[in-house]
Design a protein around this motif. Sequence first.
Motif, mmCIF file in Angstrom:
data_model
loop_
_atom_site.group_PDB
_atom_site.id
_atom_site.type_symbol
_atom_site.label_atom_id
_atom_site.label_comp_id
_atom_site.label_asym_id
_atom_site.label_seq_id
_atom_site.Cartn_x
_atom_site.Cartn_y
_atom_site.Cartn_z
ATOM 1 N N TRP A 19 -0.871 21.934 22.118
ATOM 2 C CA TRP A 19 -1.507 23.042 22.844
ATOM 3 C C TRP A 19 -2.405 22.559 23.984
ATOM 4 C CZ3 TRP A 19 -0.185 28.002 21.657
ATOM 5 C CH2 TRP A 19 0.475 28.186 20.442
ATOM 6 N N SER A 21 -5.377 24.569 26.520
ATOM 7 C CA SER A 21 -5.967 25.894 26.707
ATOM 8 C C SER A 21 -5.864 26.334 28.167
ATOM 9 C CB SER A 21 -7.435 25.885 26.270
ATOM 10 O OG SER A 21 -8.216 25.279 27.268
ATOM 11 N N GLN A 53 -1.262 31.551 22.665
ATOM 12 C CA GLN A 53 -2.201 32.153 21.708
ATOM 13 C C GLN A 53 -3.569 32.207 22.357
ATOM 14 O OE1 GLN A 53 -2.349 30.187 17.917
ATOM 15 N NE2 GLN A 53 -0.167 30.530 17.499
ATOM 16 N N ARG A 56 -5.784 29.240 21.379
ATOM 17 C CA ARG A 56 -5.337 27.854 21.593
ATOM 18 C C ARG A 56 -4.770 27.586 22.975
ATOM 19 N NH1 ARG A 56 -1.804 27.012 16.208
ATOM 20 N NH2 ARG A 56 -2.477 24.848 16.147
ATOM 21 N N ARG A 59 1.689 26.287 24.793
ATOM 22 C CA ARG A 59 2.426 25.157 24.236
ATOM 23 C C ARG A 59 3.884 25.309 24.671
ATOM 24 N NH1 ARG A 59 4.243 23.295 18.747
ATOM 25 N NH2 ARG A 59 4.734 25.425 18.175
#
Length: 329
Positions: A19, A21, A53, A56, A59
């Motif tokens: 991940w 951000s 997300q 997070r 990805r």
Amino acid sequence: MPTAEHFILRELLARDSHWISGTTLATKLGVSRVAVWQHMEKLRAAGFVFEAQRARGYRLTAPPGTPHAALIETQLKVRPRGFSLLVLDEIDSTNDEAARQLASGRAAPFAVIARRQTSGRGRLGRAWHSAANGNLYVSVAFRPRVPPERMGAFTLWMGLNVCELIANFTRLTPSLKWPNDILFDGRKAGGMLTEARVDADQIRDLVFGLGLNLNSPADGWPGDLARRAVSLAEVGGTPLDFNRFTAALLGRVLLAYQKFMDGDYTKTFADLWHRFDGLRGRSIVLVEAGRRHHGTVSGLDDEGALLLRDAHGRTHRFRAGEVTVEKAS
Ligand code: BTN
């Protein structure tokens, strides 16, 4: 010139499906999180698959299976000065587009890649099946400015480099069928078409075209091709990462060209020929200018011409021709 898209792709690839951000990306890029989100949506529309997300970030779960300029450029490890890349959705022929770009003065070297060709061409005026099916259609343009005799072994040298790249990337072992076919068990996975424009006694410009069946499915070929053609995905049983492979291939082609022009290739040529030559010792029929020649392949000369021993033990040299391997009786 790297863009925000290149930057984002580099960060995502560096995290190798972990991940990152949106805030980190936004801070590193010096833009807002909304701007990052807009870039991600653009990538998504181009075929990238992300998980996103709130807590997070993003990805990368799957890269696109079709050519993507920034993704290839981000993964390109060899980049001669002035090199540029043109990625097109559809074109008549990448070789023809490269020739047009050369004629209009585009700086070389450069590469043209298309997702699909409407008039893909092979040797001897044949058509090259060029559907949008996950296969690679690429032409790399150069301005060598050397006498044409210097380039005699060029296509073979390039073919050997492509074979080694395939072997390193996939652990499969292709063979090179003189002068321009890349095969697996007699089925064609790739073909090369080198075209040059000569001025007086110098090559003004040269286009190396390569069609390589990367990811087409076994049932995706029309008619007779189903028997004669094969893709690397079919041989290896797993699809290739199209853009990662293409970046590695372009790097290899650019490096191989430089070695060829420097004259620094003969030892490697011999080693690679020994490893990938699919014809040595084979009984073949070679058709040249409408005449059929039977014989056993004994090797190559320095200019890449094929040496054929006839039934009387005489050796003949061929600079061009169409080879059919005779079946063992
Ligand atoms: C052959 O096997 O006869 C050579 C095939 C070469 C096909 C490639 S696909 C990319 C480039 N553009 C073309 O029109 N032809 C070459």
